[in-house]
Design a protein around this motif. Sequence first.
Motif, PDB file in Angstrom:
ATOM      1  N   GLY A 179      -7.120  -5.116  -3.383  1.00 50.23           N
ATOM      2  CA  GLY A 179      -6.217  -3.967  -3.511  1.00 50.23           C
ATOM      3  C   GLY A 179      -4.759  -4.357  -3.323  1.00 50.23           C
ATOM      4  N   ASP A 218      -2.624  -4.535 -12.007  1.00 48.83           N
ATOM      5  CA  ASP A 218      -3.267  -5.544 -11.151  1.00 48.83           C
ATOM      6  C   ASP A 218      -4.446  -6.113 -11.929  1.00 48.83           C
ATOM      7  OD1 ASP A 218      -1.491  -5.080  -9.144  1.00 48.83           O
ATOM      8  OD2 ASP A 218      -2.858  -3.931  -7.872  1.00 48.83           O
ATOM      9  N   LYS A 229       3.513   9.784  -1.693  1.00 50.00           N
ATOM     10  CA  LYS A 229       2.379  10.277  -0.897  1.00 50.00           C
ATOM     11  C   LYS A 229       2.759  11.540  -0.132  1.00 50.00           C
ATOM     12  CE  LYS A 229       0.276   5.709  -0.248  1.00 50.00           C
ATOM     13  NZ  LYS A 229      -0.672   4.917   0.517  1.00 50.00           N
ATOM     14  N   THR A 263      -1.237  -6.554  -5.038  1.00 46.69           N
ATOM     15  CA  THR A 263      -0.648  -7.154  -6.227  1.00 46.69           C
ATOM     16  C   THR A 263      -0.213  -8.567  -5.863  1.00 46.69           C
ATOM     17  OG1 THR A 263       0.142  -4.984  -6.846  1.00 46.69           O
ATOM     18  CG2 THR A 263       1.171  -6.842  -7.963  1.00 46.69           C
ATOM     19  N   GLY A 282       3.777  -6.679  -2.896  1.00 49.04           N
ATOM     20  CA  GLY A 282       4.464  -6.174  -1.699  1.00 49.04           C
ATOM     21  C   GLY A 282       4.396  -7.167  -0.543  1.00 49.04           C
ATOM     22  N   LYS A 341       2.987   1.488  -5.036  1.00 49.10           N
ATOM     23  CA  LYS A 341       3.683   0.961  -6.222  1.00 49.10           C
ATOM     24  C   LYS A 341       2.808   0.960  -7.458  1.00 49.10           C
ATOM     25  CE  LYS A 341       4.217  -3.115  -4.805  1.00 49.10           C
ATOM     26  NZ  LYS A 341       3.662  -2.993  -3.487  1.00 49.10           N
ATOM     27  N   SER A 342       1.615   0.341  -7.337  1.00 49.44           N
ATOM     28  CA  SER A 342       0.788   0.158  -8.528  1.00 49.44           C
ATOM     29  C   SER A 342       0.292   1.504  -9.037  1.00 49.44           C
ATOM     30  CB  SER A 342      -0.383  -0.776  -8.225  1.00 49.44           C
ATOM     31  OG  SER A 342       0.117  -1.982  -7.705  1.00 49.44           O
ATOM     32  N   THR A 343       0.000   2.432  -8.129  1.00 49.72           N
ATOM     33  CA  THR A 343      -0.462   3.759  -8.556  1.00 49.72           C
ATOM     34  C   THR A 343       0.681   4.483  -9.268  1.00 49.72           C
ATOM     35  OG1 THR A 343      -1.806   3.751  -6.557  1.00 49.72           O
ATOM     36  CG2 THR A 343      -1.661   5.841  -7.740  1.00 49.72           C
ATOM     37  N   ASP A 390       1.675  14.314  -0.628  1.00 45.99           N
ATOM     38  CA  ASP A 390       0.496  15.187  -0.521  1.00 45.99           C
ATOM     39  C   ASP A 390      -0.256  14.999   0.791  1.00 45.99           C
ATOM     40  OD1 ASP A 390      -2.083  13.180  -1.390  1.00 45.99           O
ATOM     41  OD2 ASP A 390      -0.096  12.543  -1.968  1.00 45.99           O
ATOM     42  N   GLN A 391       0.036  13.913   1.524  1.00 45.12           N
ATOM     43  CA  GLN A 391      -0.724  13.651   2.757  1.00 45.12           C
ATOM     44  C   GLN A 391      -0.383  14.681   3.827  1.00 45.12           C
ATOM     45  OE1 GLN A 391      -1.155   9.068   3.551  1.00 45.12           O
ATOM     46  NE2 GLN A 391       0.956   9.552   3.041  1.00 45.12           N
ATOM     47  N   SER A 427       4.126  12.434  -5.430  1.00 44.40           N
ATOM     48  CA  SER A 427       2.771  12.037  -5.077  1.00 44.40           C
ATOM     49  C   SER A 427       2.186  11.388  -6.317  1.00 44.40           C
ATOM     50  CB  SER A 427       1.924  13.243  -4.673  1.00 44.40           C
ATOM     51  OG  SER A 427       0.570  12.849  -4.705  1.00 44.40           O
ATOM     52  N   ALA A 428       2.010  10.072  -6.247  1.00 48.32           N
ATOM     53  CA  ALA A 428       1.432   9.366  -7.405  1.00 48.32           C
ATOM     54  C   ALA A 428      -0.023   9.776  -7.561  1.00 48.32           C
ATOM     55  CB  ALA A 428       1.550   7.862  -7.196  1.00 48.32           C
ATOM     56  N   LYS A 429      -0.591  10.386  -6.499  1.00 50.55           N
ATOM     57  CA  LYS A 429      -1.996  10.794  -6.565  1.00 50.55           C
ATOM     58  C   LYS A 429      -2.140  12.126  -7.304  1.00 50.55           C
ATOM     59  CE  LYS A 429      -5.941  11.444  -3.549  1.00 50.55           C
ATOM     60  NZ  LYS A 429      -6.338  11.529  -2.145  1.00 50.55           N
ATOM     61  N   ASP A 468       0.790  -1.243   0.000  1.00 54.33           N
ATOM     62  CA  ASP A 468       0.000   0.000   0.000  1.00 54.33           C
ATOM     63  C   ASP A 468       0.820   1.290   0.000  1.00 54.33           C
ATOM     64  OD1 ASP A 468      -2.408  -1.097  -0.257  1.00 54.33           O
ATOM     65  OD2 ASP A 468      -3.084  -0.778   1.808  1.00 54.33           O
ATOM     66  N   HIS A 469       2.107   1.218  -0.205  1.00 51.45           N
ATOM     67  CA  HIS A 469       2.880   2.453  -0.240  1.00 51.45           C
ATOM     68  C   HIS A 469       2.771   3.158  -1.601  1.00 51.45           C
ATOM     69  CE1 HIS A 469       5.518   2.077   3.610  1.00 51.45           C
ATOM     70  NE2 HIS A 469       4.235   1.881   3.817  1.00 51.45           N
TER      71      HIS A 469
HETATM   72  N1  GTP Z   1      -2.644  10.377  -0.801  1.00 50.50           N
HETATM   73  C1  GTP Z   1      -2.026   9.542  -1.635  1.00 50.50           C
HETATM   74  N2  GTP Z   1      -2.498   8.297  -1.818  1.00 50.50           N
HETATM   75  C2  GTP Z   1      -1.837   7.466  -2.672  1.00 50.50           C
HETATM   76  C3  GTP Z   1      -0.671   7.888  -3.372  1.00 50.50           C
HETATM   77  N3  GTP Z   1      -0.232   6.841  -4.105  1.00 50.50           N
HETATM   78  C4  GTP Z   1      -1.093   5.811  -3.886  1.00 50.50           C
HETATM   79  N4  GTP Z   1      -2.052   6.191  -3.031  1.00 50.50           N
HETATM   80  C5  GTP Z   1      -3.166   5.372  -2.519  1.00 50.50           C
HETATM   81  O1  GTP Z   1      -2.632   4.365  -1.665  1.00 50.50           O
HETATM   82  C6  GTP Z   1      -3.379   3.145  -1.790  1.00 50.50           C
HETATM   83  C7  GTP Z   1      -2.424   1.989  -2.134  1.00 50.50           C
HETATM   84  O2  GTP Z   1      -1.877   2.223  -3.423  1.00 50.50           O
HETATM   85  P1  GTP Z   1      -1.360   1.039  -4.367  1.00 50.50           P
HETATM   86  O3  GTP Z   1      -0.782   1.685  -5.558  1.00 50.50           O
HETATM   87  O4  GTP Z   1      -2.423  -0.004  -4.569  1.00 50.50           O
HETATM   88  O5  GTP Z   1      -0.256   0.411  -3.429  1.00 50.50           O
HETATM   89  P2  GTP Z   1       0.678  -0.837  -3.709  1.00 50.50           P
HETATM   90  O6  GTP Z   1       1.963  -0.505  -3.051  1.00 50.50           O
HETATM   91  O7  GTP Z   1       0.688  -1.169  -5.158  1.00 50.50           O
HETATM   92  O8  GTP Z   1      -0.026  -1.981  -2.912  1.00 50.50           O
HETATM   93  P3  GTP Z   1       0.131  -3.588  -3.086  1.00 50.50           P
HETATM   94  O9  GTP Z   1      -0.153  -3.917  -4.509  1.00 50.50           O
HETATM   95  O10 GTP Z   1      -0.901  -4.118  -2.175  1.00 50.50           O
HETATM   96  O11 GTP Z   1       1.469  -3.968  -2.641  1.00 50.50           O
HETATM   97  C8  GTP Z   1      -4.429   3.392  -2.881  1.00 50.50           C
HETATM   98  O12 GTP Z   1      -5.632   3.740  -2.227  1.00 50.50           O
HETATM   99  C9  GTP Z   1      -3.885   4.606  -3.642  1.00 50.50           C
HETATM  100  O13 GTP Z   1      -4.907   5.385  -4.215  1.00 50.50           O
HETATM  101  C10 GTP Z   1      -0.204   9.243  -3.160  1.00 50.50           C
HETATM  102  O14 GTP Z   1       0.801   9.694  -3.709  1.00 50.50           O
HETATM  103  N5  GTP Z   1      -0.923  10.005  -2.284  1.00 50.50           N
END
Ligand code: GTP
Length: 545
Positions: free
Chosen positions: A110, A101, A201, A112, A149, A76-78, A203-204, A231-233, A73-74
Amino acid sequence: MGSFRRASKIFFRSPKFGSPSYTHRLSWTQFGWNRHAFCSHSRQNSRDNVNFADLSQFPPERIRNFSIIAHVDHGKSTLADRLLELTGTIKRGHGQPQYLDKLQVERERGITVKAQTATMFHKHKFQGADVIDAQEPLNFLLNLIDTPGHVDFSYEVSRSLAACQGALLVVDAAQGVQAQTVANFYLAFESNLTIIPVINKIDQPTADPDRVKAQLKSMFDLDPIDALLTSAKTGQGLEQVLPAVIERIPPPPGNCSSPLRMLLLDSYYDEYKGVICHVAVVDGTLRKGDKISSAATGQAYEVLDVGIMHPELTPTGVLLTGQVGYVVSGMRSTKEARVGDTLYQHRSIVEPLPGFKPVKHMVFSGLYPADGSDFEALNHAIERLTCNDASVSVTKESSTALGLGFRCGFLGLLHMDVFHQRLEQEHGAHVISTVPTVPYIFEYSDGSKEQVQNPAALPSNPKKRVTATWEPTVIATIIIPSEYVGAVITLCSERRGEQLEYTFMDSQRAFMKYRLPLREIVVDFYNELKSITSGYASFDYEDSE
Ligand SMILES: Nc1nc2c(ncn2[C@@H]2O[C@H](COP(=O)(O)OP(=O)(O)OP(=O)(O)O)[C@@H](O)[C@H]2O)c(=O)[nH]1
């Protein structure tokens, strides 16, 4: 199977954790480029700019193979989504977040589960004192490998890393370094990859990039100046990512004029095309129509189709040294496609590439059809699913209560759960699963030893007395806010844990390493740990070998 310890005796092994030295890191000046003077041309990177059919414009020095690794959830996929958009590989707002995914279970949970590869094209212009100003932007071929992850899927991570020369180590700017950040960092470090820290992240409201930079320095000796803030968001800072990939990660090694050698990274079964293998070409060239052989089985195949994942299968007719892509070769089952195998030109003589470590099954459980008469249907469903998940072991077994079924070995509990869910969702199978067990080794009075995965299979021969028992152990990494240290130490000692390391990452977070019997953690250790730390603990384990 993993490392075993005598069930009644504890062996102490001193921990190996400290600041490693980074001899592999590439110096900027090695390439003659100035670290801060680069610019990139993401808008020029549309699909139309590149003729996919002509991969010859991408010799190894124009290729970068990299992975994205992180704690769950850090982001990666975003981040992978944003990079695919930035390069025009997928359309912005394609309406399907976490594009790579693909499995239903990945979308629902949610997470990978399978590593996925995507090829992108990106124009980049080097700038700096040593570079001629009039230089045109150069086109690069970038292979991005999105990895799972979760601890159970670290096998997928190590496979992906074998095809890469670098990794983006993504860390949440608010949560900081977590247990799987540590595990993934070491996987990448041991594979000699160039590591680019990405603090995501930002932006948090609770983001604290400076604290994370300090943790990266103290835990991994990564220079804070090398960290990218993103910020991938919101898209903030993303424009620095691909230039850093191109400038800091070395091109794939390999010899274009040597005979073909490629590493089989993964495979899956497609109803229309048959077995599709993901491969990394290490030396030489692979062309459609070539005859190739497998070093593992000696079987020969004709290459029926070859191409790249852009991000869907895109035929190119050829793959050159350093490129990562897919091959369709008429293999009938993924059992023929041994992950880690070397494929080479038929009749040529080559040294096989080092393969991957064999998978280690940590937990076992019985799977039985909910309706006893459905055994054949379940057999078929398991066969189809294991075609795409070779990390599960399957043997037939029978139980007086449940009838005919299977004993399956998994990499961990989440892996087991995901396998059950995929059996139901993708193959319509209804199963009853038995309580997970871990394998034990029994030593008998006659000196013989036996590994037992199922308690029911323990032999009851009165002539053979059990003289010793070994159980598997794991090394657990736990990161927690300092105020929970006492409670976690109590939990670990109740679970027969042996403390190997206890340090503070900074003023707020403690880092601990424990050797724990696997049996103590398979059932509810993680839930208990989460509950005593109000959900703040992060936990990872590896085989204690
Ligand atoms: N605020 C914020 N949220 C983000 C950012 N990048 C990702 N998120 C959120 O964080 C959550 C996890 O993002 P993922 O991209 O699924 O994380 P992941 O590391 O691929 O997770 P796994 O596949 O489970 O290992 C999602 O709800 C995203 O929308 C960011 O830069 N800022």
